[in-house]
Write an enzyme that holds these catalytic residues in place. Structure first.
Site, mmCIF file in Angstrom:
data_model
loop_
_atom_site.group_PDB
_atom_site.id
_atom_site.type_symbol
_atom_site.label_atom_id
_atom_site.label_comp_id
_atom_site.label_asym_id
_atom_site.label_seq_id
_atom_site.Cartn_x
_atom_site.Cartn_y
_atom_site.Cartn_z
ATOM 1 N N HIS A 196 0.967 -1.254 -0.214
ATOM 2 C CA HIS A 196 -0.025 -0.030 -0.124
ATOM 3 C C HIS A 196 1.009 1.246 0.001
ATOM 4 O O HIS A 196 0.570 2.303 -0.459
ATOM 5 C CB HIS A 196 -0.819 0.017 1.193
ATOM 6 C CG HIS A 196 -1.923 -0.891 0.940
ATOM 7 N ND1 HIS A 196 -2.008 -2.341 1.454
ATOM 8 C CD2 HIS A 196 -3.228 -0.621 0.306
ATOM 9 C CE1 HIS A 196 -3.263 -2.731 1.061
ATOM 10 N NE2 HIS A 196 -4.097 -1.748 0.483
ATOM 11 N N GLY A 197 2.065 1.140 0.427
ATOM 12 C CA GLY A 197 2.946 2.396 0.620
ATOM 13 C C GLY A 197 4.260 2.337 1.218
ATOM 14 O O GLY A 197 4.155 1.396 2.126
#
Lengths: 304, 483
Positions: free
Chosen positions: B326-327
């Site tokens: 996701h990041g």
């Protein structure tokens, strides 16, 4: 496919029809009390105020931040505060004011910092309303991009026009009303009011180089008309100022780099929190007088 | 070009019209049109990254062919690892480089070595995590000989770049999407109407629920020090509905749009907030990513074979990797870690295949036990979302500790109370409709059969007007575009 397309169009047509019809209805009684309607009076001031004139162009920081009477008394010029709302977009403010500028006028342009960090010709609800509620002829001032950008706000305006509250029990806003302005165009109805609770706000977004290019073009137009242009800084709440210091310095640096005649410094127009009213750009009476005094001092230096 | 923008509202009908009326005679023309419009759609974000997308497509296309044609294992492996390496390399550079450098510098500084790391100032290409995963699954499937290499470059490019899924999924599989791209699509009126309904519901989720919740979630998370515990919990709830409305709304629009072109995409959401346990939540949330990790990471690692320890280890790995996907921030890793912890009891006691059907199937009201299970699961996800949303772990921990303080019982600091109240009313109405439609593909899919035509139209027009009303706030980005 034809049946599908016909049915989709048949479904959407009443929606679009309703939006178009409602938009074309005259402004509601509530809307006519809004501060946007002050543009009629402000245009008239621009048209009929006699020379020598000093014209202020900017967002609500100017309307909530000037005491034009003090300016008139100090500088012996007739002030016109054209400011209404920053969301009308800087492009619209420049395009609207330029046609009224006459030879010998002094124009003080005070864009808000956020104008440099957003789309120059974005759309907004206020921009749509000033066209469709107040003065349809101003649609000619909008670029094609602005026209495209105001479309998403149309349904809301259309639905608003059907709300009973737009026609019944209308109570004039104490601050944001067509009646909140004095004879020069300053908002003065809040001058006796207490500071409201609000949050500090940082300037966000990427610096937009187009803004300065358009201010340069505006400066050329002003010069052609034999008027003078000065740029200055909005009176900005100190806490918000510190949060946005890099963005603000960029604006100041660009002004100086492009040889504008700049009134004061951004730092000088950093306003103490106690002098604010209800947003980081709106000043109370003490703030208005303080900021006006600073501006007078800076104007005296360049007008001598 | 956002799905909730005026530009898309112009773009989509044009492509639709050309697709069914001009290019419909030949499948080849339809695919060329889809590819060109997909590239145009992507170029509207940032045309420079179009080259990266095309390069990535070319790489996987040729690697796929080379792997399939390889006579010996060494060549096969070479092309396989070349493709995997370059794909992951792009992700590493654009998404994770700064994170690794900063984390290493921080770790070294704690050991007394101060270094001045060289970081990159690059924008994350939109959709890179999604199209990279498309390419990876394709190459892995060829290497494992599950599928044949695609020889038609146009068809393969459409599989990677099909605009409804290009920037935020669903993460498709070649086995599912490619055959549809190669098959003649028939104009199916009922399916197209269904697609429009799904788009409408997706827009409602995004513009009315997610964007309104975002206003308050952003305000509360960005100024958490000014709010009481109760208000912070409310902020966490707003974010919980924001991210659901945002991402599942996006997915609905993507699925609906694809259906307008006769293509069925993988389902990405299935009413996750009505889950009775975390395992069920993960069968219903971002399904295409969960199943991707299951098929390409969990199972290759040994899956649930090899005893409890191996199951626990593999579960932690996929949740941590999923968080990291996701990041590049520790907050996402902690979010993944928390979910791994939540799911552990069901992994250890082997109850993770419980609750496979829809909750309270065929009933309007769930049992008390089901309600409690749903509430517990929901609250666990809310706590985890705080890490997902917070800017760093410290902020998340202080946010949570303030929630679990005495001030939990007070709501203070909210400025726009009227707006908050309206938002809550909309959330309740939204969840009620979702509850009624939870056995369908999307909440309003079943209106055809269960409602009178006049009621249905009142519902559709109401949705359109509410969406138009709230769209006046301007176009808001989708959260998952940043991944």
């Amino acid at each position: 496919m034809n049946i599908f397309v016909r049915k989709v169009i048949g479904f959407l047509l009443p929606v679009f029809g309703f939006i178009v019809l409602a938009i074309l209805l005259p402004a509601t009684p509530r809307a006519t009390k809004s501060l946007l309607f002050s543009s009629i009076k402000k245009d008239s001031l621009l048209k009929y105020t006699k020379s020598p004139r000093i014209i202020f162009v900017g967002g609500s920081n100017l309307s909530f931040g000037l005491n034009s009477q003090l300016i008139k008394d100090s500088l012996r010029k007739n002030p016109i505060n054209t400011a209404i709302h920053a969301s009308l977009t800087l492009k619209f403010m420049l395009d609207n004011s330029i046609k009224f500028v006459k030879k010998g006028d002094v124009v003080v342009l005070v864009p808000e910092y956020s104008h440099f960090y957003s789309d120059y010709d974005r759309g907004s609800e206020e921009l749509l309303r000033i066209i469709f509620d107040v003065n349809l002829s101003k649609i000619s001032l909008l670029s094609s991009k602005q026209l495209f950008n105001i479309i998403p706000y149309m349904p809301k305006l259309a639905i608003t026009k059907l709300k009973p509250s737009e026609y019944l029990n209308i109570i004039d806003s104490k601050v944001y009303s067509v009646n909140s302005f004095n004879d020069y165009g300053d908002t003065f109805s809040h001058w006796g009011m207490k500071r409201e609770n609000f949050k500090s706000k940082a300037v966000k977004g990427e610096y937009n180089t187009v803004v300065l290019e358009n201010i340069k073009a505006y400066a050329l137009e002003i010069e052609k008309k034999g008027a003078q242009l000065f740029v200055s800084f909005p009176g900005y709440q100190d806490v918000s100022f510190m949060k946005s210091i890099n963005s603000i310095h960029r604006v100041e640096m660009e002004y100086r780099k492009n040889d504008f005649i700049v009134l004061g410094t951004a730092e000088r127009y950093k306003i103490p929190d106690a002098m604010m009213f209800n947003t980081p750009y709106h000043l109370n009476k003490d703030g208005v007088d303080y900021r006006t005094q600073l501006l007078i001092e800076d104007l005296k230096k360049v007008l001598q | 070009m956002l799905f909730n923008s005026l530009s898309f509202a112009v773009f989509l009908p044009i492509v639709f019209f050309l697709y069914w009326s001009v290019a419909h005679k030949e499948l080849k023309y339809q695919n060329i049109l889809l590819l060109l419009s997909s590239y145009f759609f992507y170029a509207c974000w940032d045309w420079r990254f179009l080259f990266l997308l095309i390069f990535s497509t070319l790489l996987d296309y040729f690697s796929g062919i080379k792997i399939a044609e390889s006579k010996n294992n060494t060549t096969k492996k070479f092309w396989f690892w070349l493709s995997i390496g370059i794909n992951l390399g792009f992700l590493a550079v654009f998404k994770y480089y700064n994170f690794f450098i900063d984390s290493t510098a921080l770790a070294l500084s704690k050991l007394g070595f101060v270094i001045n790391p060289w970081t990159l100032n690059v924008i994350l290409p939109v959709g890179i995590s999604f199209y990279t995963f498309h390419g990876l699954s394709y190459v892995i499937d060829i290497y494992k000989e599950r599928i044949k290499a695609e020889k038609n470059f146009i068809d393969y490019s459409v599989f990677v770049s099909f605009f409804p899924l290009l920037v935020a999924g669903p993460i498709e599989r070649a086995t599912h999407l490619l055959p549809q791209i190669q098959r003649k699509r028939i104009f199916d009126y009922a399916k197209l109407v269904n697609g429009l309904k799904q788009i409408l519901w997706g827009l409602f989720k995004k513009i009315v629920i997610a964007d309104q919740c975002a206003k308050y979630a952003n305000e509360i998370f960005n100024n958490s020090g000014d709010y009481s515990g109760g208000s912070l919990f409310l902020g966490a709830l707003f974010f919980t509905f924001q991210i659901y409305g945002d991402f599942s709304g996006y997915s609905d629009i993507a699925l609906g749009t694809a259906r307008l072109f006769g293509i069925e995409l993988l389902k990405n959401f299935s009413f996750p907030y009505f889950s009775r346990n975390i395992a069920e939540f993960w069968r219903r949330w971002h399904i295409s990513l969960s199943s991707w990790f299951r098929d390409y990471l969990y199972i290759p690692l040994g899956g649930s074979k090899g005893g409890i320890w191996s199951k626990v280890r593999n579960t932690f790995i996929i949740f941590l990797v999923s968080g990291f996907w996701h990041g590049a921030n520790w907050t996402f890793i902690v979010w993944g870690f928390l979910h791994a912890l939540y799911i552990m009891p069901s992994i250890i006691f082997n109850t993770n295949r419980k609750s496979l059907d829809t909750v309270a199937k065929g009933k309007l009201i769930p049992s008390f036990k089901e309600l409690l299970e749903m509430l517990l699961t929901f609250n666990l996800t809310v706590i985890a979302w705080i890490f997902f949303r917070a800017k760093d772990i410290e902020s998340a921990l202080s946010y949570i500790s303030k929630i679990f303080s005495k001030s939990f019982f007070t709501i203070s600091g909210l400025v726009d109370k009227g707006g908050v109240l309206i938002c809550i009313v909309f959330i309740f109405a939204f969840m009620f409709i979702e509850w009624l439609g939870r056995e369908k593909e999307f909440a309003i899919a079943g209106l055809d059969t269960s409602w009178k035509k006049s009621y249905r139209y009142v519902m559709y027009y109401s949705l359109v007007l509410i969406i138009l009303w709230f769209s006046a706030g301007g176009e808001q980005q989708f959260i998952y575009f940043q991944f």
